[in-house]
Design a protein around this motif. Structure first.
Motif, PDB file in Angstrom:
ATOM      1  N   PRO A 161       7.919   0.260  -5.164  1.00  0.00           N
ATOM      2  CA  PRO A 161       9.126   1.082  -5.310  1.00  0.00           C
ATOM      3  C   PRO A 161       8.873   2.582  -5.401  1.00  0.00           C
ATOM      4  N   GLU A 162       7.629   2.987  -5.718  1.00  0.00           N
ATOM      5  CA  GLU A 162       7.359   4.418  -5.901  1.00  0.00           C
ATOM      6  C   GLU A 162       7.587   5.212  -4.617  1.00  0.00           C
ATOM      7  N   GLU A 163       8.123   6.413  -4.797  1.00  0.00           N
ATOM      8  CA  GLU A 163       8.237   7.387  -3.719  1.00  0.00           C
ATOM      9  C   GLU A 163       7.395   8.603  -4.098  1.00  0.00           C
ATOM     10  N   VAL A 164       6.860   9.278  -3.101  1.00  0.00           N
ATOM     11  CA  VAL A 164       5.943  10.399  -3.324  1.00  0.00           C
ATOM     12  C   VAL A 164       6.417  11.587  -2.488  1.00  0.00           C
ATOM     13  N   VAL A 165       6.354  12.771  -3.045  1.00  0.00           N
ATOM     14  CA  VAL A 165       6.769  13.969  -2.321  1.00  0.00           C
ATOM     15  C   VAL A 165       5.584  14.911  -2.170  1.00  0.00           C
ATOM     16  N   LYS A 166       5.085  15.015  -0.979  1.00  0.00           N
ATOM     17  CA  LYS A 166       4.080  16.015  -0.576  1.00  0.00           C
ATOM     18  C   LYS A 166       2.959  16.161  -1.599  1.00  0.00           C
ATOM     19  N   LYS A 167       2.289  15.051  -1.875  1.00  0.00           N
ATOM     20  CA  LYS A 167       1.185  15.070  -2.827  1.00  0.00           C
ATOM     21  C   LYS A 167      -0.132  15.307  -2.089  1.00  0.00           C
ATOM     22  N   LYS A 209      -6.364  -0.746  -3.102  1.00  0.00           N
ATOM     23  CA  LYS A 209      -5.847   0.599  -2.895  1.00  0.00           C
ATOM     24  C   LYS A 209      -5.732   0.872  -1.401  1.00  0.00           C
ATOM     25  N   SER A 210      -4.854   1.802  -1.063  1.00  0.00           N
ATOM     26  CA  SER A 210      -4.679   2.200   0.335  1.00  0.00           C
ATOM     27  C   SER A 210      -5.369   3.532   0.582  1.00  0.00           C
ATOM     28  N   TYR A 211      -5.775   3.746   1.825  1.00  0.00           N
ATOM     29  CA  TYR A 211      -6.381   5.018   2.207  1.00  0.00           C
ATOM     30  C   TYR A 211      -6.124   5.285   3.674  1.00  0.00           C
ATOM     31  N   LEU A 212      -6.306   6.520   4.076  1.00  0.00           N
ATOM     32  CA  LEU A 212      -6.232   6.908   5.482  1.00  0.00           C
ATOM     33  C   LEU A 212      -7.634   7.222   5.944  1.00  0.00           C
ATOM     34  N   PRO A 270      -2.080   7.895  -3.162  1.00  0.00           N
ATOM     35  CA  PRO A 270      -1.638   7.762  -4.554  1.00  0.00           C
ATOM     36  C   PRO A 270      -0.861   6.476  -4.838  1.00  0.00           C
ATOM     37  N   ILE A 271      -0.370   5.805  -3.790  1.00  0.00           N
ATOM     38  CA  ILE A 271       0.339   4.544  -3.976  1.00  0.00           C
ATOM     39  C   ILE A 271      -0.153   3.545  -2.933  1.00  0.00           C
ATOM     40  N   LEU A 272       0.173   2.302  -3.163  1.00  0.00           N
ATOM     41  CA  LEU A 272      -0.150   1.262  -2.196  1.00  0.00           C
ATOM     42  C   LEU A 272       0.754   1.396  -0.976  1.00  0.00           C
ATOM     43  N   GLY A 305      -7.188  22.367   6.744  1.00  0.00           N
ATOM     44  CA  GLY A 305      -8.114  21.461   6.069  1.00  0.00           C
ATOM     45  C   GLY A 305      -7.471  20.644   4.964  1.00  0.00           C
ATOM     46  N   SER A 306      -6.288  21.027   4.522  1.00  0.00           N
ATOM     47  CA  SER A 306      -5.587  20.269   3.478  1.00  0.00           C
ATOM     48  C   SER A 306      -4.675  19.225   4.122  1.00  0.00           C
ATOM     49  N   VAL A 307      -4.341  18.188   3.363  1.00  0.00           N
ATOM     50  CA  VAL A 307      -3.465  17.110   3.842  1.00  0.00           C
ATOM     51  C   VAL A 307      -2.556  16.700   2.694  1.00  0.00           C
ATOM     52  N   TYR A 308      -1.276  16.436   3.012  1.00  0.00           N
ATOM     53  CA  TYR A 308      -0.291  16.055   2.004  1.00  0.00           C
ATOM     54  C   TYR A 308       0.360  14.729   2.390  1.00  0.00           C
ATOM     55  N   PHE A 309       0.572  13.883   1.379  1.00  0.00           N
ATOM     56  CA  PHE A 309       1.131  12.554   1.609  1.00  0.00           C
ATOM     57  C   PHE A 309       2.506  12.433   0.970  1.00  0.00           C
ATOM     58  N   SER A 310       3.445  11.794   1.691  1.00  0.00           N
ATOM     59  CA  SER A 310       4.776  11.523   1.163  1.00  0.00           C
ATOM     60  C   SER A 310       5.179  10.096   1.503  1.00  0.00           C
TER      61      SER A 310
END
Length: 512
Positions: free
Chosen positions: A33-39, A476-479, A496-498, A89-94
């Motif tokens: 259920p978690e949502e993530v904003v530009k982490k 855990k999940s990863y890219l 940060p989330i599955l 070089g930075s990456v953000y996940f949502s």
């Protein structure tokens, strides 16, 4: 601070002997259920700075609401995932759920709202509720995402779509655009389309199809080839009648032709109007051929040619050899049983999923338009990686779309030919099987990749593959960023989330 849900997920990660079982249980049917904003996420090696844009992916993210759950993984509530690469070089996940009418109404009533689903619910809906859901139509666009001239649109195998903000993943609106001359009223049901439109060569537009089911006896169903100029502006290119309407998931095109690969998995109108459940209306006829409709984009003329009996949902590429000859590459199956395979009961039963007749095979079809003949061909097998030809969920370097090409990348779900769960990311060399490669890690579950070309590259495989993964041991999940030349990892970052199994997506340049 670790949430209760995260603690429960981590508690599943027991010793290696159970890793595949526990990882698999997280991959399919797990609600996050978690949502993530530009982490910000941190990679273990530097990310190439020429990667500028966003990888956005779509798929089911919630599988129950109140007293009901979905019978089939295809019906989970749509959730979007985004990896933004600003080029420094930075990456953000949502991650964000699609705020569809279906999802919002379900939250409000604390139950699965009465909208059409591909399969039934658990426990089953009443007949009255099925009728109501059928009339209201499908509102859960959980399969794919496209860039329609600057707007991000969410698609599934229906005509309706949703528009979302490419940067924030915020749901903006639903859209059901009309087309001139289309059949949207009685005696037709015209809600079907494809989740994989194709770019129209030399334009900023896409080509798709709309399918119209006749509900009166003796009438023919109709295909409409449509040019998509934007989410709201679409126009008819061609229209033709068919005796029976096949289920379609994708379309291909070359410079001059659109290709509809109509396999004999049909939508039975009578069964649909009796059950009001889409999956129960699908019937595979093993005694009928596959029909390929070759449509001249400029004139609308349709050439109808038949080939062998197969089923396919995903295509690699197509291109013209000369004025009369087209090559089309597809991920094929001997029949349509793979559609039913994705019921939760099948996926969660190891014996059942391992013993299922899951036999995908890459095929090439050489189309002789004037001779009205199609020659099916199988690709060579590299004995070092014989499973590569069982690839599905294909992606290519999009610079080679509708052109001669050599490389396709995809997922093999049964790499050892025994275990559905032994996943690999593979590279298929359609020019020479000696170039086939594979990457596999025990108890790791890769999903569909996307090829991002190096802007300074000169070879077809100059670039990177962006691949979401689930680690069955760590839960855990990863890219992971793979080098397409070697199919070896360049860098990876935990999320940060599955992120459970999801369907499709794409990299959109300069969106971050």
């Amino acid at each position: 601070m670790v949430s209760i849900l995260q603690w429960l997920i981590l508690s599943l990660c027991v010793p290696d002997i159970f890793a595949q079982t526990q990882g698999w249980n997280l991959l399919f049917g797990t609600t996050v259920p978690e949502e993530v904003v530009k982490k910000p996420i941190t990679f273990d090696n530097p990310v190439p700075k020429w990667i500028k844009g966003s990888l956005i992916r779509n798929g089911p993210g919630r599988f129950e609401m109140g007293p009901h759950s979905f019978l089939n993984v295809f019906d989970g509530y749509a959730k979007l995932y985004s990896w933004q690469f600003p080029g420094n070089g930075s990456v953000y996940f949502s991650a964000k759920f699609v705020q569809s009418m279906f999802y919002n109404e379900s939250l409000k009533i604390k139950d699965i709202a009465r909208y059409q689903t591909f399969d039934d619910l658990v426990p089953p809906m009443s007949q009255l509720n099925k009728e109501e859901a059928f009339i209201r139509g499908l509102d859960n666009m959980n399969v794919n995402i496209y860039n329609y001239t600057g707007e991000c649109v969410l698609l599934t195998d229906v005509w309706k779509l949703y528009v979302v903000d490419c940067h924030t993943l915020k749901t903006i609106r639903s859209c059901d655009p009309p087309i001139p001359g289309d059949h949207t009223t009685f005696p037709y049901i015209s809600g079907m389309s494809v989740a994989h439109p194709v770019p129209e060569v030399g334009t900023d537009y896409h080509l798709t199809i709309r399918q119209s089911l006749a509900i009166l006896p003796g009438m023919s169903d109709k295909f409409t080839l449509v040019r998509v100029k934007s989410a709201d502006i679409q126009e008819k290119v061609a229209e033709w009648e068919v005796k029976k309407m096949p289920y379609q998931h994708s379309i291909l095109s070359t410079e001059r032709y659109a290709l509809i690969f109509a396999t004999p998995l049909y939508m039975d109108t009578k069964a649909l109007l009796q059950s009001f459940v889409a999956r129960q209306s699908l019937i595979f006829n093993k005694d009928e051929k596959t029909t390929v409709y070759v449509v001249e984009i400029k004139t609308g003329q349709v050439h109808t040619i038949q080939t062998e009996t197969v089923f396919s949902m995903h295509y690699l590429n197509a291109y013209e050899i000369d004025n009369n000859t087209i090559v089309m590459d597809v991920a094929s199956y001997p029949d349509g049983s793979v559609v039913a395979f994705f019921e939760m009961d099948n996926l969660m039963n190891k014996t059942r999923r391992d013993s299922a007749p899951y036999k995908p095979s890459l095929k090439r079809y050489k189309i002789d338009i004037l001779g009205k003949k199609i020659k099916p061909m199988s690709f060579g097998v590299n004995p070092k990686v014989p499973h590569v030809n069982m690839m599905d969920m294909p992606t290519i370097n999009e610079r080679y779309r509708s052109k001669p090409y050599c490389y396709a990348y995809g997922v093999v779900f049964k790499s050892d030919f025994k275990t559905f769960g032994n996943f690999s990311i593979v590279k298929k060399d359609v020019c020479s099987s000696f170039g086939d490669l594979s990457w596999n890690v025990a108890d790791q579950y890769p999903m569909e990749s996307w090829f991002v070309p190096d802007p300074n590259g000169s070879r077809e495989d100059d670039g990177v593959l962006l691949t979401p993964m689930l680690d069955g041991k760590l839960c855990k999940s990863y890219l992971v960023i793979l080098d397409p030349k070697t199919m070896k990892p360049i860098s990876k970052a935990q999320l940060p989330i599955l992120v459970p199994f999801h369907f499709h997506g794409r990299f959109i340049d300069n969106v971050y």
